[in-house]
Design an enzyme around this catalytic site. Structure first.
Site, PDB file in Angstrom:
ATOM      1  N   VAL A 182       0.827  -1.187   0.000  1.00 33.38           N
ATOM      2  CA  VAL A 182       0.000   0.000   0.000  1.00 33.38           C
ATOM      3  C   VAL A 182       0.868   1.246   0.000  1.00 33.38           C
ATOM      4  O   VAL A 182       1.831   1.343   0.766  1.00 33.38           O
ATOM      5  CB  VAL A 182      -0.910  -0.003   1.256  1.00 33.38           C
ATOM      6  CG1 VAL A 182      -1.709   1.284   1.363  1.00 33.38           C
ATOM      7  CG2 VAL A 182      -1.817  -1.214   1.240  1.00 33.38           C
ATOM      8  N   CYS A 183       0.532   2.199  -0.861  1.00 32.49           N
ATOM      9  CA  CYS A 183       1.210   3.490  -0.879  1.00 32.49           C
ATOM     10  C   CYS A 183       0.306   4.479  -0.143  1.00 32.49           C
ATOM     11  O   CYS A 183      -0.678   4.954  -0.685  1.00 32.49           O
ATOM     12  CB  CYS A 183       1.432   3.955  -2.310  1.00 32.49           C
ATOM     13  SG  CYS A 183       2.260   5.548  -2.405  1.00 32.49           S
ATOM     14  N   LEU A 184       0.619   4.704   1.113  1.00 35.90           N
ATOM     15  CA  LEU A 184      -0.187   5.578   1.950  1.00 35.90           C
ATOM     16  C   LEU A 184       0.753   6.351   2.857  1.00 35.90           C
ATOM     17  O   LEU A 184       1.423   5.764   3.706  1.00 35.90           O
ATOM     18  CB  LEU A 184      -1.175   4.720   2.756  1.00 35.90           C
ATOM     19  CG  LEU A 184      -2.293   5.404   3.515  1.00 35.90           C
ATOM     20  CD1 LEU A 184      -3.174   6.220   2.576  1.00 35.90           C
ATOM     21  CD2 LEU A 184      -3.130   4.375   4.243  1.00 35.90           C
TER      22      LEU A 184
END
Length: 193
Positions: free
Chosen positions: A90-92
């Site tokens: 996840v790119c968060l």
């Protein structure tokens, strides 16, 4: 202030006592599988994902690693295998860069992941195909999201072998714990040729 190990235990217990289905991996609390439902009023509503959570020794001072086990079509979720994750990391920012010990595991499932699905950011993609489609053809993007939800994120399918389209045989055991098993593990219950 309590030690990181006490805080980890407390956060895992808090998550387990919530409405989420939580499954420890390898009989510990450092790795978990959590069942996550797509947020209401989003393209992902009705979808169910298994999320793999890996807690580092320095948790809560260091952020957990989060990854979708079953596939999801989203600009900020990688479709390529990453570490133990079968689908996507996840790119968060709040998890990867601005994590703070004041956050806990419930924040991830009640705030951060729902926000990620409600407000994708195609300008900072991990999945270039999803980002490109979202920016060029919103209708087609929405259709693809719905197709992925139908194919990979139905509750009855989240432990089936539809997680990866490949020529390899993947047993339910392989998918449920993210680890490979030897072919001897599959002998019991298999019909004789």
């Amino acid at each position: 202030m309590s030690s990181p190990s006490k805080r980890r235990e407390m956060d895992v217990m808090k998550l387990m006592m919530s409405d989420y289905s939580v499954e420890p991996i390898n009989d510990g609390i450092s790795e978990l599988k959590v069942e996550f439902h797509g947020p209401k009023d989003s393209l992902y509503e009705g979808g169910v994902w298994k999320i793999r959570v890996e807690l580092p020794d320095a948790y809560p001072y260091k952020s957990p690693s989060i990854g979708f086990i079953n596939k999801i079509f989203h600009p900020n979720v990688d479709e390529l295998p990453f570490g133990h994750f079968l689908s996507g990391s996840v790119c968060l920012d709040v998890i990867n860069q601005t994590w703070s010990p004041m956050f806990d595991l419930l924040n991830i499932f009640e705030v951060f992941l729902p926000q990620l699905l409600l407000y994708p950011n195609p300008s900072d993609p991990l999945n270039g195909d999803a980002a490109s489609l979202m920016m060029k053809d919103q209708k087609q993007y929405e259709q693809r999201v719905k197709e992925y939800c139908e194919r990979y994120a139905k509750k009855e399918n989240i432990t089936s072998s539809t997680l990866e389209d490949s020529d390899e045989d993947i047993s339910n055991d392989d998918i449920s714990d993210g680890q490979s098993t030897s072919s001897d593990d599959n002998i019991a219950g298999d019909a004789d040729p």
